[in-house]
Design an enzyme around this catalytic site. Structure first.
Site, PDB file in Angstrom:
ATOM      1  CG  MET A 101      -1.924  -1.158   1.180  1.00 36.37           C
ATOM      2  SD  MET A 101      -3.459  -0.843   2.074  1.00 36.37           S
ATOM      3  CE  MET A 101      -2.844  -0.509   3.702  1.00 36.37           C
ATOM      4  N   GLY A 102       2.151   1.105  -0.432  1.00 37.03           N
ATOM      5  CA  GLY A 102       3.038   2.259  -0.478  1.00 37.03           C
ATOM      6  C   GLY A 102       3.537   2.640   0.900  1.00 37.03           C
ATOM      7  CG  LEU A 152       7.203   1.432  -0.767  1.00 39.98           C
ATOM      8  CD1 LEU A 152       7.960   1.219  -2.071  1.00 39.98           C
ATOM      9  CD2 LEU A 152       6.306   0.241  -0.471  1.00 39.98           C
ATOM     10  CG  HIS A 206       6.969  -2.107   2.166  1.00 41.57           C
ATOM     11  ND1 HIS A 206       6.822  -0.985   2.938  1.00 41.57           N
ATOM     12  CD2 HIS A 206       5.770  -2.732   2.195  1.00 41.57           C
ATOM     13  CE1 HIS A 206       5.590  -0.918   3.403  1.00 41.57           C
ATOM     14  NE2 HIS A 206       4.931  -1.973   2.981  1.00 41.57           N
ATOM     15  CD  GLN A 249      -5.967  -3.519   2.920  1.00 39.80           C
ATOM     16  OE1 GLN A 249      -5.860  -3.912   1.765  1.00 39.80           O
ATOM     17  NE2 GLN A 249      -5.023  -3.734   3.822  1.00 39.80           N
ATOM     18  N   GLY A 283       4.797  -9.916   3.676  1.00 38.47           N
ATOM     19  CA  GLY A 283       5.579  -9.767   4.900  1.00 38.47           C
ATOM     20  C   GLY A 283       4.960 -10.590   6.026  1.00 38.47           C
ATOM     21  CE  LYS A 329       4.202  -4.555  10.461  1.00 33.44           C
ATOM     22  NZ  LYS A 329       2.902  -4.260  11.076  1.00 33.44           N
ATOM     23  CG  ASP A 330       0.682  -7.199   7.713  1.00 34.17           C
ATOM     24  OD1 ASP A 330       0.260  -6.605   8.717  1.00 34.17           O
ATOM     25  OD2 ASP A 330       1.349  -6.641   6.824  1.00 34.17           O
ATOM     26  CB  SER A 341       3.143   2.310   6.422  1.00 36.09           C
ATOM     27  OG  SER A 341       3.739   1.446   5.480  1.00 36.09           O
TER      28      SER A 341
HETATM   29  O1  PAF Z   1      -0.151  -5.768   3.480  1.00 38.37           O
HETATM   30  C1  PAF Z   1      -0.564  -4.839   2.776  1.00 38.37           C
HETATM   31  O2  PAF Z   1       0.110  -3.846   2.530  1.00 38.37           O
HETATM   32  C2  PAF Z   1      -1.979  -4.916   2.186  1.00 38.37           C
HETATM   33  O3  PAF Z   1      -2.850  -5.522   3.079  1.00 38.37           O
HETATM   34  C3  PAF Z   1      -2.012  -5.616   0.818  1.00 38.37           C
HETATM   35  C4  PAF Z   1      -1.604  -7.074   0.908  1.00 38.37           C
HETATM   36  C5  PAF Z   1      -1.100  -4.885  -0.154  1.00 38.37           C
HETATM   37  C6  PAF Z   1      -3.436  -5.574   0.260  1.00 38.37           C
HETATM   38  O4  PAF Z   1      -3.907  -4.270   0.123  1.00 38.37           O
END
Ligand code: PAF
Length: 296
Positions: free
Chosen positions: A28-29, A31, A35, A58, A144, A146-147, A183
């Site tokens: 989602m930028g 960065l 990332h 989301q 990543g 982390k998620d 971020s």
């Molecule tokens: O982890 C993220 O940055 C977002 O949830 C993703 C996977 C790019 C989806 O929008």
């Protein structure tokens, strides 16, 4: 590095489809080093496409969709030297069309943890990731660690919907203090950054307990909750099994230690994925080991 804004322009990616896998790093930028380490991992596997899209679906109502940092020029400047072939950065109406369109709902792994605190979050994540996979058609996608719950929910979608893409996960990159890169860390002032260290400290305490042979889930959760006290609000401290996120009284095999808390204006999450199988406590994977692809 090509910057592609529309679905139609994605035919430009065909020039990089060949023997080596086309690798997608969805972001989602905003960065950061986390990332960039995923991009570097991807570049060892094959040509890399990075998507940059702040996905509105989301974010739950009242979350930080409007405040979420957006600086495409800065992101491109970070990606260019890493040899990224293309950046896909669509506008919202390129990704979402008519009201009432099809969405993807998470399976059992979407319940609880962040799925409990952020209603609709994983449906938004899965829907956009499914769209990105359909548009970019990568052979490999990197996420990543982390998620962690996001990784496991996406893995379930790919397996259950038989999507032709291989998934790998990259490790969490941390500040010297132990704070996981995010971020959202840029929302924190100095004092809040210091208090935010309690998330990684809670995880490390539980890791140490596992190393000393503790397997009782309630004892591990209790220790993490105690460490999280400096946070403004604890959302959860949990110990689950990988990949299906069960909560047995005694843990074994591959284990996810996961915490989420509010510190100042930021909702922060962190986790450790630990493999207890061999007796020692070692770092585990949620999706797949990128090394497999680097050797290919
Ligand atoms: O982890 C993220 O940055 C977002 O949830 C993703 C996977 C790019 C989806 O929008």
């Amino acid at each position: 590095m090509e910057v592609l804004r529309t679905a139609a322009q994605l035919s430009r990616l065909d020039q990089w489809r060949g023997e080596r896998p086309l690798v997608l790093v969805p972001t989602m930028g905003a960065l950061h080093a986390g990332h960039l380490s995923l991009v570097e991992t991807g570049a060892r596997m094959g040509p890399v496409v990075v998507s940059i899209f702040v996905n509105p679906t989301q974010f739950a109502p009242g979350e930080d969709l409007d405040a979420y940092p957006r600086d495409l020029a800065a992101d491109l400047a970070l990606l260019e030297p890493l040899g990224v072939k293309a950046v896909f950065s669509p506008a919202v109406d390129e990704m979402y069309g008519q009201p009432g369109e099809v969405t993807v709902q998470p399976g059992s792994r979407g319940r609880g943890l962040c799925g409990g605190d952020r209603p609709g979050h994983f449906s938004g994540v899965l829907t956009v990731v499914a769209k990105l996979f359909g548009l970019v058609q990568p052979q490999v996608a990197i996420f990543g660690r982390k998620d962690a719950q996001q990784c496991l929910v996406i893995r379930q979608m790919v397996e259950d919907l038989r999507m032709p893409v291989s998934l790998v996960d990259g490790p969490t990159v941390r500040e010297a203090s132990g704070l996981a890169m995010s971020s959202r860390n840029r929302y924190l002032d100095e004092g809040q950054q210091e208090r935010a260290m309690c998330l990684s400290q809670g995880l490390n305490t539980a890791r140490e307990m596992l190393g000393n042979g503790e397997r009782n889930r309630a004892a591990l959760v209790g220790a993490m909750l105690r460490e999280l006290k400096p946070a403004d609000k604890i959302e959860y401290a949990e110990v689950r099994l990988v990949p299906n996120l069960e909560e047995p009284d005694e843990v074994s095999g591959e284990v996810l230690l996961a915490v989420a808390a509010l510190v100042g204006p930021a909702r922060l999450i962190d986790n450790l994925v630990l493999d207890l199988a061999e007796g020692d406590v070692v770092d585990g994977f949620l999706l797949g080991d990128p090394q497999q692809w680097s050797k290919a």
